[in-house]
Design an enzyme around this catalytic site. Structure first.
Site, PDB file in Angstrom:
ATOM      1  N   GLN A  99      -8.618  -2.341 -26.404  1.00 35.65           N
ATOM      2  CA  GLN A  99      -7.027  -2.333 -27.152  1.00 35.65           C
ATOM      3  C   GLN A  99      -6.870  -1.645 -28.415  1.00 35.65           C
ATOM      4  OE1 GLN A  99      -5.982  -6.436 -26.213  1.00 35.65           O
ATOM      5  NE2 GLN A  99      -6.635  -6.284 -24.208  1.00 35.65           N
ATOM      6  N   HIS A 151      -7.046  -8.115 -28.285  1.00 34.82           N
ATOM      7  CA  HIS A 151      -6.200  -8.867 -28.944  1.00 34.82           C
ATOM      8  C   HIS A 151      -6.237  -8.669 -30.610  1.00 34.82           C
ATOM      9  CE1 HIS A 151      -6.083 -12.120 -25.362  1.00 34.82           C
ATOM     10  NE2 HIS A 151      -5.971 -10.833 -25.097  1.00 34.82           N
ATOM     11  N   GLU A 182       5.250 -15.452 -23.676  1.00 32.99           N
ATOM     12  CA  GLU A 182       6.207 -16.122 -24.449  1.00 32.99           C
ATOM     13  C   GLU A 182       6.785 -15.268 -25.318  1.00 32.99           C
ATOM     14  OE1 GLU A 182       3.688 -18.802 -26.841  1.00 32.99           O
ATOM     15  OE2 GLU A 182       3.272 -20.334 -25.183  1.00 32.99           O
ATOM     16  N   TYR A 217       2.208 -23.392 -32.778  1.00 28.85           N
ATOM     17  CA  TYR A 217       2.667 -22.640 -31.375  1.00 28.85           C
ATOM     18  C   TYR A 217       1.555 -23.023 -30.232  1.00 28.85           C
ATOM     19  CZ  TYR A 217       6.595 -21.188 -33.908  1.00 28.85           C
ATOM     20  OH  TYR A 217       7.691 -21.291 -34.681  1.00 28.85           O
ATOM     21  N   TYR A 219      -7.814 -17.584 -17.222  1.00 31.87           N
ATOM     22  CA  TYR A 219      -8.113 -16.541 -16.184  1.00 31.87           C
ATOM     23  C   TYR A 219      -9.198 -16.870 -15.255  1.00 31.87           C
ATOM     24  CZ  TYR A 219      -5.050 -12.941 -17.880  1.00 31.87           C
ATOM     25  OH  TYR A 219      -4.129 -12.306 -18.239  1.00 31.87           O
TER      26      TYR A 219
END
Ligand SMILES: [Ca+2]
Ligand SMILES: [Ca+2]
Length: 374
Positions: A87, A154, A246, A256, A267
């Site tokens: 990513q 991420h 979200e 949060y 997962y």
């Protein structure tokens, strides 16, 4: 009149069932906008408009491109050394609030270093190159996520400036390591508030509690969108686990919940306690189950689509959709979800109020599409 006809034929019942099953996907006939393919790119990640209507577009492997307003010509203004595995890569690009005088462009990318990899915030100046072109020069790295860790996921790396132009908000993902999001010393899994030079902004809310001085809010997972609305509220979207994407209203110092609370599950099938009142964690304003995989966030302020002024638009990756969220003050509710037939990475508002989306595909399959009123 239309409603009446639907009742008469029984179609409305079908519509309601479909809407429930698909989680806020209204069964509207066709899309309320026209789609025009303007250009294509190789794994584009982000874009932003210049005051002269040209666009800066980042490609994951490290190219920053300056594209003409009609999309027909482009030049490379920087080739950046990035770690583009998984990513990672060249990520966000945003103009400085004083771009008109400073020519400063802020951007983010992933880099390898001691301990592994991490996301970096940097800036440069976009200036004429002498020979008719433009060049991003005076490039300087301003801030790196702490710590660098192994893995290619991420990173997050989204950038937003405060409405007064004094501060920079930078998202750091939890790097698929879960617990850093709750670690007060790590910047991973956090929204950071920095000066324009990438230093901790003065007055950050958690310093007295022993948190790193950059941290504005914590308990986040993979934050791929952050933007201020016209009232000055800061909105953030993040990829949840299995279920539980979200949209959050970001307030200073709040937790949060990730990885201790999520409306999704892991997962591997194990549950994560849902958000509930008084658990100490700030719940999302909107969540999705099944997921949309939010890739980019834009809050609309244009006049081409007056019915959507003030609403949030989200690019859906796995859902291959464009998602609209109704923003009303500090409240949010699901709006539309339009099938786009491709993973959508980025959503941007154009100078004339059109909505522009970038697809996520590689090998020139990442198209830039302009959405205009019908
Ligand atoms: Ca953008
Ligand atoms: Ca759960």
């Amino acid at each position: 009149m239309i409603r009446k006809t639907l009742f008469a034929t029984g179609l409305l019942t079908t519509t309601l069932f479909a809407s429930t099953a698909c989680s806020a996907q209204p069964a509207a006939a066709g899309k309320p906008f026209k789609e025009t393919v303007v250009a294509d790119f190789d794994s584009p990640w982000a874009m932003t408009f210049l005051p002269d209507k040209r666009m800066l577009v980042t490609e994951k492997k490290g190219q920053m491109l300056l594209v003409s307003a009609d999309g027909k010509s482009r030049q490379t203004v920087a080739t950046l050394t990035v770690d583009s595995a998984g990513q990672g890569g060249l990520m966000d690009v945003v103009l400085a609030p004083d771009f008109a005088t400073s020519q400063r462009v802020y951007f983010s990318y992933s880099s390898a270093g001691e301990g592994g990899k991490g996301v970096v915030l940097a800036r440069g100046r976009l200036r004429p190159n002498g020979g008719g072109g433009d060049r991003l020069g005076e490039i300087e790295a301003l801030f790196s996520a702490r710590p660098f860790v192994e893995g290619n996921g991420h990173y997050s790396g989204r950038i937003a400036f405060s409405p007064d132009g004094k501060y920079l908000f930078f998202t750091n993902g939890e790097r698929q390591k879960f617990t850093p999001a709750q670690d007060p010393k790590m910047t991973l899994g956090k929204v950071l508030r920095l000066t324009l030079d990438g230093k901790p902004a003065p007055g950050n809310p958690l310093v007295a509690k022993g948190f790193a001085p950059e941290i504005w809010s914590y308990g986040h997972r993979n934050l791929l969108g952050i933007a201020f609305d016209a009232q000055g509220n800061l909105w953030e979207q993040e990829m949840g686990p299995k279920g539980g994407d979200e949209v959050n209203l970001i307030k200073p110092g709040l937790n949060y919940g990730w990885p201790n609370a999520s409306n999704g599950s892991n997962y591997d099938g194990t549950d994560i306690p849902d958000h509930k009142p008084d658990d100490g964690y700030e719940p999302p304003k909107v969540f999705w189950n099944p997921v949309i995989s939010p890739g980019g966030l834009m809050i609309y302020s244009g006049s081409m689509f007056p019915q959507w002024k003030g609403d949030a638009f989200i690019g859906g990756l796995s859902s291959k959709s464009l998602v609209r969220v109704d923003l009303n003050g500090t409240n949010a509710a699901k709006g539309d979800q339009w099938d786009m037939g491709a993973r959508i990475r980025e959503v941007e508002q154009g100078p004339d109020g059109a909505i522009w989306v970038l697809e996520d595909g590689g090998d020139s399959q990442g198209r830039l599409i302009k959405l205009t009123a019908k």
